[in-house]
Design a protein around this motif. Structure first.
Motif, PDB file in Angstrom:
ATOM      1  N   SER A  87       0.811  -1.233   0.000  1.00 51.73           N
ATOM      2  CA  SER A  87       0.000   0.000   0.000  1.00 51.73           C
ATOM      3  C   SER A  87       0.839   1.276   0.000  1.00 51.73           C
ATOM      4  O   SER A  87       0.334   2.341   0.372  1.00 51.73           O
ATOM      5  CB  SER A  87      -0.948   0.010   1.213  1.00 51.73           C
ATOM      6  OG  SER A  87      -1.814  -1.089   1.179  1.00 51.73           O
ATOM      7  N   PHE A  88       2.085   1.197  -0.433  1.00 52.07           N
ATOM      8  CA  PHE A  88       2.967   2.367  -0.355  1.00 52.07           C
ATOM      9  C   PHE A  88       2.681   3.349  -1.480  1.00 52.07           C
ATOM     10  O   PHE A  88       2.559   2.962  -2.646  1.00 52.07           O
ATOM     11  CB  PHE A  88       4.425   1.927  -0.427  1.00 52.07           C
ATOM     12  CG  PHE A  88       5.405   3.032  -0.146  1.00 52.07           C
ATOM     13  CD1 PHE A  88       5.799   3.298   1.142  1.00 52.07           C
ATOM     14  CD2 PHE A  88       5.909   3.817  -1.175  1.00 52.07           C
ATOM     15  CE1 PHE A  88       6.707   4.324   1.414  1.00 52.07           C
ATOM     16  CE2 PHE A  88       6.801   4.840  -0.917  1.00 52.07           C
ATOM     17  CZ  PHE A  88       7.206   5.099   0.383  1.00 52.07           C
ATOM     18  N   PHE A  89       2.577   4.631  -1.116  1.00 52.53           N
ATOM     19  CA  PHE A  89       2.514   5.712  -2.093  1.00 52.53           C
ATOM     20  C   PHE A  89       3.010   6.976  -1.415  1.00 52.53           C
ATOM     21  O   PHE A  89       3.217   7.004  -0.198  1.00 52.53           O
ATOM     22  CB  PHE A  89       1.091   5.880  -2.644  1.00 52.53           C
ATOM     23  CG  PHE A  89       0.155   6.668  -1.747  1.00 52.53           C
ATOM     24  CD1 PHE A  89      -0.356   7.892  -2.156  1.00 52.53           C
ATOM     25  CD2 PHE A  89      -0.245   6.170  -0.505  1.00 52.53           C
ATOM     26  CE1 PHE A  89      -1.229   8.610  -1.349  1.00 52.53           C
ATOM     27  CE2 PHE A  89      -1.119   6.883   0.305  1.00 52.53           C
ATOM     28  CZ  PHE A  89      -1.614   8.107  -0.119  1.00 52.53           C
ATOM     29  N   TYR A 133       8.704  -0.694  -5.053  1.00 49.71           N
ATOM     30  CA  TYR A 133       7.472  -0.104  -5.587  1.00 49.71           C
ATOM     31  C   TYR A 133       6.310  -0.400  -4.640  1.00 49.71           C
ATOM     32  O   TYR A 133       6.349  -1.333  -3.832  1.00 49.71           O
ATOM     33  CB  TYR A 133       7.150  -0.652  -6.983  1.00 49.71           C
ATOM     34  CG  TYR A 133       6.804  -2.121  -7.018  1.00 49.71           C
ATOM     35  CD1 TYR A 133       5.486  -2.553  -6.896  1.00 49.71           C
ATOM     36  CD2 TYR A 133       7.800  -3.092  -7.144  1.00 49.71           C
ATOM     37  CE1 TYR A 133       5.169  -3.897  -6.908  1.00 49.71           C
ATOM     38  CE2 TYR A 133       7.487  -4.442  -7.164  1.00 49.71           C
ATOM     39  CZ  TYR A 133       6.168  -4.835  -7.035  1.00 49.71           C
ATOM     40  OH  TYR A 133       5.858  -6.172  -7.040  1.00 49.71           O
ATOM     41  N   GLY A 134       5.253   0.392  -4.743  1.00 52.24           N
ATOM     42  CA  GLY A 134       4.024   0.160  -3.999  1.00 52.24           C
ATOM     43  C   GLY A 134       3.031  -0.593  -4.855  1.00 52.24           C
ATOM     44  O   GLY A 134       2.889  -0.305  -6.049  1.00 52.24           O
ATOM     45  N   ASP A 135       2.323  -1.560  -4.251  1.00 49.51           N
ATOM     46  CA  ASP A 135       1.421  -2.389  -5.041  1.00 49.51           C
ATOM     47  C   ASP A 135       0.114  -1.687  -5.383  1.00 49.51           C
ATOM     48  O   ASP A 135      -0.518  -1.993  -6.396  1.00 49.51           O
ATOM     49  CB  ASP A 135       1.139  -3.718  -4.329  1.00 49.51           C
ATOM     50  CG  ASP A 135       0.591  -3.522  -2.915  1.00 49.51           C
ATOM     51  OD1 ASP A 135       0.649  -2.404  -2.383  1.00 49.51           O
ATOM     52  OD2 ASP A 135       0.111  -4.519  -2.332  1.00 49.51           O
ATOM     53  N   HIS A 136      -0.326  -0.741  -4.558  1.00 49.16           N
ATOM     54  CA  HIS A 136      -1.555   0.010  -4.821  1.00 49.16           C
ATOM     55  C   HIS A 136      -1.709   1.077  -3.747  1.00 49.16           C
ATOM     56  O   HIS A 136      -1.047   1.037  -2.708  1.00 49.16           O
ATOM     57  CB  HIS A 136      -2.787  -0.901  -4.827  1.00 49.16           C
ATOM     58  CG  HIS A 136      -2.926  -1.755  -3.587  1.00 49.16           C
ATOM     59  ND1 HIS A 136      -3.235  -1.241  -2.348  1.00 49.16           N
ATOM     60  CD2 HIS A 136      -2.781  -3.097  -3.412  1.00 49.16           C
ATOM     61  CE1 HIS A 136      -3.283  -2.215  -1.462  1.00 49.16           C
ATOM     62  NE2 HIS A 136      -2.994  -3.353  -2.083  1.00 49.16           N
ATOM     63  N   GLY A 164       0.982   5.030  -8.248  1.00 51.64           N
ATOM     64  CA  GLY A 164       1.851   4.948  -7.083  1.00 51.64           C
ATOM     65  C   GLY A 164       3.260   5.358  -7.463  1.00 51.64           C
ATOM     66  O   GLY A 164       3.457   6.254  -8.286  1.00 51.64           O
ATOM     67  N   VAL A 165       4.258   4.682  -6.882  1.00 54.83           N
ATOM     68  CA  VAL A 165       5.658   5.055  -7.133  1.00 54.83           C
ATOM     69  C   VAL A 165       6.492   3.807  -7.376  1.00 54.83           C
ATOM     70  O   VAL A 165       6.168   2.712  -6.906  1.00 54.83           O
ATOM     71  CB  VAL A 165       6.257   5.838  -5.940  1.00 54.83           C
ATOM     72  CG1 VAL A 165       5.549   7.164  -5.753  1.00 54.83           C
ATOM     73  CG2 VAL A 165       6.186   5.013  -4.651  1.00 54.83           C
ATOM     74  N   TRP A 166       7.583   3.974  -8.124  1.00 50.00           N
ATOM     75  CA  TRP A 166       8.578   2.921  -8.280  1.00 50.00           C
ATOM     76  C   TRP A 166       9.961   3.545  -8.277  1.00 50.00           C
ATOM     77  O   TRP A 166      10.130   4.739  -8.596  1.00 50.00           O
ATOM     78  CB  TRP A 166       8.361   2.124  -9.575  1.00 50.00           C
ATOM     79  CG  TRP A 166       8.663   2.880 -10.840  1.00 50.00           C
ATOM     80  CD1 TRP A 166       7.855   3.755 -11.492  1.00 50.00           C
ATOM     81  CD2 TRP A 166       9.881   2.807 -11.603  1.00 50.00           C
ATOM     82  NE1 TRP A 166       8.466   4.245 -12.613  1.00 50.00           N
ATOM     83  CE2 TRP A 166       9.707   3.683 -12.715  1.00 50.00           C
ATOM     84  CE3 TRP A 166      11.071   2.105 -11.471  1.00 50.00           C
ATOM     85  CZ2 TRP A 166      10.701   3.860 -13.676  1.00 50.00           C
ATOM     86  CZ3 TRP A 166      12.055   2.281 -12.429  1.00 50.00           C
ATOM     87  CH2 TRP A 166      11.871   3.149 -13.516  1.00 50.00           C
ATOM     88  N   LEU A 167      10.958   2.756  -7.882  1.00 53.12           N
ATOM     89  CA  LEU A 167      12.332   3.234  -7.781  1.00 53.12           C
ATOM     90  C   LEU A 167      13.268   2.073  -8.114  1.00 53.12           C
ATOM     91  O   LEU A 167      13.108   0.975  -7.586  1.00 53.12           O
ATOM     92  CB  LEU A 167      12.610   3.733  -6.363  1.00 53.12           C
ATOM     93  CG  LEU A 167      14.081   3.958  -5.969  1.00 53.12           C
ATOM     94  CD1 LEU A 167      14.642   5.174  -6.700  1.00 53.12           C
ATOM     95  CD2 LEU A 167      14.209   4.143  -4.456  1.00 53.12           C
ATOM     96  N   LEU A 168      14.245   2.325  -8.979  1.00 50.86           N
ATOM     97  CA  LEU A 168      15.254   1.329  -9.339  1.00 50.86           C
ATOM     98  C   LEU A 168      16.619   1.969  -9.236  1.00 50.86           C
ATOM     99  O   LEU A 168      16.867   3.025  -9.845  1.00 50.86           O
ATOM    100  CB  LEU A 168      15.010   0.814 -10.764  1.00 50.86           C
ATOM    101  CG  LEU A 168      16.053  -0.160 -11.336  1.00 50.86           C
ATOM    102  CD1 LEU A 168      16.128  -1.433 -10.499  1.00 50.86           C
ATOM    103  CD2 LEU A 168      15.723  -0.491 -12.790  1.00 50.86           C
ATOM    104  N   LEU A 169      17.533   1.354  -8.469  1.00 47.60           N
ATOM    105  CA  LEU A 169      18.868   1.928  -8.315  1.00 47.60           C
ATOM    106  C   LEU A 169      19.876   0.848  -7.946  1.00 47.60           C
ATOM    107  O   LEU A 169      19.516  -0.248  -7.504  1.00 47.60           O
ATOM    108  CB  LEU A 169      18.874   3.030  -7.256  1.00 47.60           C
ATOM    109  CG  LEU A 169      18.847   2.614  -5.772  1.00 47.60           C
ATOM    110  CD1 LEU A 169      19.403   3.742  -4.912  1.00 47.60           C
ATOM    111  CD2 LEU A 169      17.435   2.270  -5.326  1.00 47.60           C
ATOM    112  N   ASP A 170      21.112   1.193  -8.143  1.00 48.99           N
ATOM    113  CA  ASP A 170      22.246   0.420  -7.654  1.00 48.99           C
ATOM    114  C   ASP A 170      22.749   1.161  -6.418  1.00 48.99           C
ATOM    115  O   ASP A 170      23.385   2.217  -6.542  1.00 48.99           O
ATOM    116  CB  ASP A 170      23.335   0.347  -8.727  1.00 48.99           C
ATOM    117  CG  ASP A 170      24.580  -0.400  -8.257  1.00 48.99           C
ATOM    118  OD1 ASP A 170      24.718  -0.629  -7.045  1.00 48.99           O
ATOM    119  OD2 ASP A 170      25.421  -0.738  -9.117  1.00 48.99           O
TER     120      ASP A 170
END
Length: 629
Positions: free
Chosen positions: A265-267, A485-488, A512-518
Motif C-alpha cells: 500500500s505504499f505511495f 514499488y508500492g502495489d496500490h 503509485g511510485v517505483w524506484l530502481l537503483l544500484d
C-alpha cells in the motif's frame, strides 16, 4: 417439525393461492430494487423498463420459488431469500466503502481463502457497530418464527407437482449461476446495461445481482482469443527498436544480485491535497536522486495485491485478461512464463519472501508455477520477528532479506513482499503516541482520521526500511540492484473523498511510485512513468540481460501504453488512434505469451540471443518451499 404443519383447507381456491404467490413475487422484485438503490432497478422502473428490475431479482425469485415448492410456506421462503440478498448487499457496501468498487464474480473466490489466512485479514473490515449484527439476528429470528408458525400455502398431497416445480426452479437457478450460455440472451449488454470497464456503472444501471451475472456471462468462460496476425504485425512494426535493444552489449563484470521489494500500500502522500508540502517519504525522495523512478500505474486499488504482483513477476498486463481478476486463484497452467524463469535461465537462484501465511492468495502454488526455487513464508521467519499493528513489521522483512543474501555462489533474485502497512487500519500500532501526533488535512475526523494516521505511521516505517535496506546493500561486496514499488494505494476512500488529489485525478487511477537503483553506484536521476507489467523489462535492462524479446517489446511500447493501466472501474483514458491499435495488438501478444506460443511467431533473429526458453522450464521442487538454505 413446524407447529402448524397441517393440510391446507379445501375451501382455499387454487387461484387465490397462485395470486398470493404472484403478489409476493412482485413485492420481492420491488423490494430487491429498493434495497439495490441502482437508478435502473428502482421500484418505479417496473413501469418503463421492467426487464431491469426483473432480471436483477430473477435469481432470488428462482430460489424462493424452489423453497416454496419444498416447504409450502410463502413468507418463510421469500423472507429467507431476501435475508440472503440483504447480506449480499451489506457485503457489497463494505467493499464499495473500502475499495471503491462493487462485488465482482471473482470476489467469491475469497470464500476459499478464509481458512488460509483470509479470515484474519477480512474480519478487520467488518462493521464496528453492533446494529448490523443485531439486524441479522433479528432477521434470522423472524425467519425461524415463520418456519414454525406460518400455515402452508399448498396442500401436502400435491407432492409430485411441487417436486417437479421445485426441481425446475433449482435447475434453472443452477444453470444461471453456472453461466450456461443460454442465459446470455437476457444477461448481455444489448438487453441490459453493461460497461465492461466499469462495474460501478454496470451495477448502478442493471442492479448488483444483474451486474454479477453479466460479468460472469461475459468472462466466466474464458477471455478473448488471440489474433496471431495482429501479434506478428505489432512485432514487425517494432522490429527495428527491438533489434537495437536485443543487440545491446551486456555490461562487464559479474551479474548483480537483484532485490525487489513490493511495499504494501505504499505511495507518496504528497499527491493528496493538504499534504502537498509533507515529507513522509524522505528516504524515497533522497534515493530518487540516485536512480530511476517515477509514477507507477497499477491494475488495482486498496487491495488485490496479487494483481500488481502478477504483472511484475510475469510482465503480463491484466488489462488483456478479463477472466483473471485474481490470477493466482484462477490460473490453470502448470508453468507460467515470467521474469523469474528468465532470471533462472541466466543462472540466478530465485527466492520469494513474505511474512504471512503462504496459502493465502494461493501464493505457494502460484510461485511454483511462476518458477521460484524457494518461498520463505511466515513460519520460516525467526520466532522473535516483531509485529507492528496487525502484521509483521517491515523491519523483520529487511532483516530476512539480508539473511537470505549470500556472499558467494550464483547471482540471486529475491522478491520480498511486505505486509506491515496492510489494511484495515483499525488496529493500534506499537507506538500509539507517534501515530496520534501525525497531522491530517482539515475535514478528516473521527475514525477516518485515525485510519489515515495509522496508515501514515506504517508508511513511514516502509520508507525508513527502504533507506536502511539501501544502506545495507551498498555495503555488500557483491553488486546489487534494488527495485522498490508500492502495489496500490491504501483503502482510505473517505479521506480521498474529502481531500481529493493534487492533479484532480480519480483515486482508482492515481499512480503509485517505483524506484530502481544500484545502491553502491549512484546514477544521475531519471524520471519515467511506467505500468507495473513494464517493470520486469526495466529491471532486466538494468541487470544487463537483453536476450528476451517479449520483455524488450514491453520497453519499446512503454511510453505509449503505460497510462492505460488502471484499477477496475477507473475512468478510461482518452486514447489516440495509434494507441488503440497498439493496445489491441498487444492483447494478442500477451495472450500468446501466457500460453507459450509467442516465440514461434518471433523472427529467428530476435530469439537467437535468448539463452533458454523460459516457459519450457519445469516447476521448482515443492520441497524447497518455506525452508532456509
Amino acid at each position: 417439525m413446524p407447529l402448524l404443519d397441517r393440510p391446507t383447507t379445501h375451501w382455499r381456491p387454487l387461484a387465490a393461492r397462485v395470486l398470493a404467490a404472484a403478489l409476493m413475487s412482485l413485492a420481492f422484485v420491488l423490494l430487491t430494487g429498493l434495497m439495490d438503490g441502482g437508478v435502473g432497478v428502482t421500484p418505479l422502473r417496473i413501469f418503463d423498463q421492467p426487464r431491469y428490475p426483473l432480471a436483477n431479482a430473477l435469481p432470488g425469485l428462482l430460489a424462493a420459488w424452489a423453497l416454496l415448492a419444498f416447504t409450502r410456506r410463502l413468507v418463510f421462503s421469500f423472507g429467507l431469500v431476501f435475508l440472503f440478498e440483504a447480506l449480499l448487499y451489506q457485503i457489497n457496501a463494505l467493499k464499495v466503502a473500502n475499495l471503491g468498487n462493487p462485488l465482482m464474480p471473482a470476489d467469491f473466490l475469497m470464500v476459499n481463502q478464509l481458512s488460509k489466512g483470509g479470515a484474519h485479514l477480512l474480519v478487520g473490515y467488518l462493521p464496528h457497530s453492533p446494529w448490523p449484527y443485531l439486524g441479522l439476528l433479528a432477521g434470522i429470528a423472524l425467519i425461524v418464527a415463520m418456519w414454525r408458525l406460518e400455515p402452508p400455502l399448498f396442500p401436502r398431497r400435491n407432492y409430485g407437482k411441487r417436486l417437479l416445480g421445485g426441481a425446475v426452479a433449482v435447475v434453472l437457478l443452477g444453470s444461471l449461476l453456472g453461466g450456461v450460455a443460454g442465459w446470455s440472451r437476457l444477461y448481455n449488454q444489448r438487453v441490459l446495461w453493461l460497461e465492461p470497464w466499469s462495474p460501478t456503472v454496470t451495477a448502478n444501471h442493471s442492479g448488483l445481482v444483474s451486474s454479477l451475472l453479466l460479468f460472469h456471462q461475459q468472462y466466466g468462460r474464458g477471455g478473448h482469443k488471440a489474433d496471431p496476425d495482429a501479434a506478428k504485425a505489432l512485432i514487425a512494426q517494432s522490429r527495428q527498436a527491438l533489434e537495437a535493444r536485443l543487440d545491446a552489449a551486456p555490461p562487464g563484470g559479474e551479474r548483480p544480485d537483484i532485490v525487489v521489494v513490493q511495499s504494501e500500500s505504499f505511495f507518496d502522500p504528497s499527491i493528496m491535497r493538504g499534504y502537498e508540502d509533507s515529507h513522509f517519504t524522505p528516504n524515497l525522495d533522497r534515493l530518487e536522486k540516485r536512480g530511476t523512478s517515477g509514477p507507477l500505474h497499477v491494475p488495482t486499488f486498496g487491495g488485490g495485491t496479487i494483481r500488481t504482483e502478477f504483472e511484475v513477476l510475469t510482465g503480463l498486463s491484466l488489462r488483456y485478461f478479463d477472466e483473471l481478476q485474481f490470477p493466482y486463484l484462477t490460473l490453470d497452467q502448470k508453468v507460467v512464463p515470467s521474469l523469474v524463469r528468465t532470471l533462472r535461465a541466466h543462472g540466478y537462484s530465485t527466492t520469494a519472501i513474505h511474512g504471512n501465511d503462504p496459502a493465502f492468495w494461493n501464493r505457494a502454488a502460484a510461485f511454483r508455477k511462476i518458477g521460484f526455487d524457494r518461498f520463505i513464508s511466515q513460519s520460516s521467519f525467526p520466532k522473535d520477528s516483531p509485529d507492528d499493528g496487525k502484521y509483521m513489521a517491515d523491519s523483520a522483512m529487511t532483516d530476512e532479506i539480508m539473511r537470505q543474501l549470500a556472499d558467494s555462489g550464483p547471482p540471486q533474485f529475491l522478491f520480498a513482499i511486505s505486509i506491515e502497512a496492510h489494511g484495515p487500519y483499525d488496529v493500534p500500532p506499537a507506538d500509539v503516541a507517534a501515530r496520534d501526533a501525525i497531522p491530517v488535512p482539515p475535514g478528516i475526523t473521527g475514525r477516518d482520521k485515525q485510519e489515515l494516521q495509522t496508515y501514515l505511521y506504517h508508511a513511514r516505517h516502509a520508507d525508513a526500511e527502504l533507506g536502511r535496506l539501501a544502506r545495507l546493500l551498498a555495503r555488500r561486496d557483491r553488486p546489487t540492484l534494488l527495485l522498490f514499488y508500492g502495489d496500490h494505494l491504501p483503502a482510505l476512500t473517505n479521506s480521498y473523498n474529502v481531500t481529493g488529489f493534487v492533479d484532480g485525478g480519480d483515486m482508482l487511477s492515481e499512480p503509485g511510485v517505483w524506484l530502481l537503483l544500484d545502491p553502491r553506484n549512484p546514477q544521475p536521476a531519471k524520471h519515467e512513468s511506467l505500468a507495473s507489467w513494464m517493470l520486469p523489462g526495466k529491471l532486466l535492462d538494468a541487470a544487463g540481460i537483453h536476450g528476451e524479446p517479449y520483455f524488450a517489446l514491453t520497453q519499446v511500447l512503454a511510453p505509449r501504453l503505460a497510462g492505460l493501466t488502471r484499477a477496475p472501474g477507473a475512468p478510461q483514458p482518452e486514447m489516440t488512434a495509434e494507441q488503440k491499435v497498439i493496445d489491441r495488438d498487444m492483447a494478442s501478444v500477451a495472450m500468446l505469451r501466457l500460453k507459450g506460443k509467442l516465440e514461434a511467431l518471433m523472427p529467428q533473429q530476435l530469439v537467437a540471443a535468448s539463452p533458454a526458453t523460459p516457459h519450457a522450464q519445469p516447476p521448482s521442487p515443492a520441497g524447497a518451499y518455506g525452508a532456509h538454505p
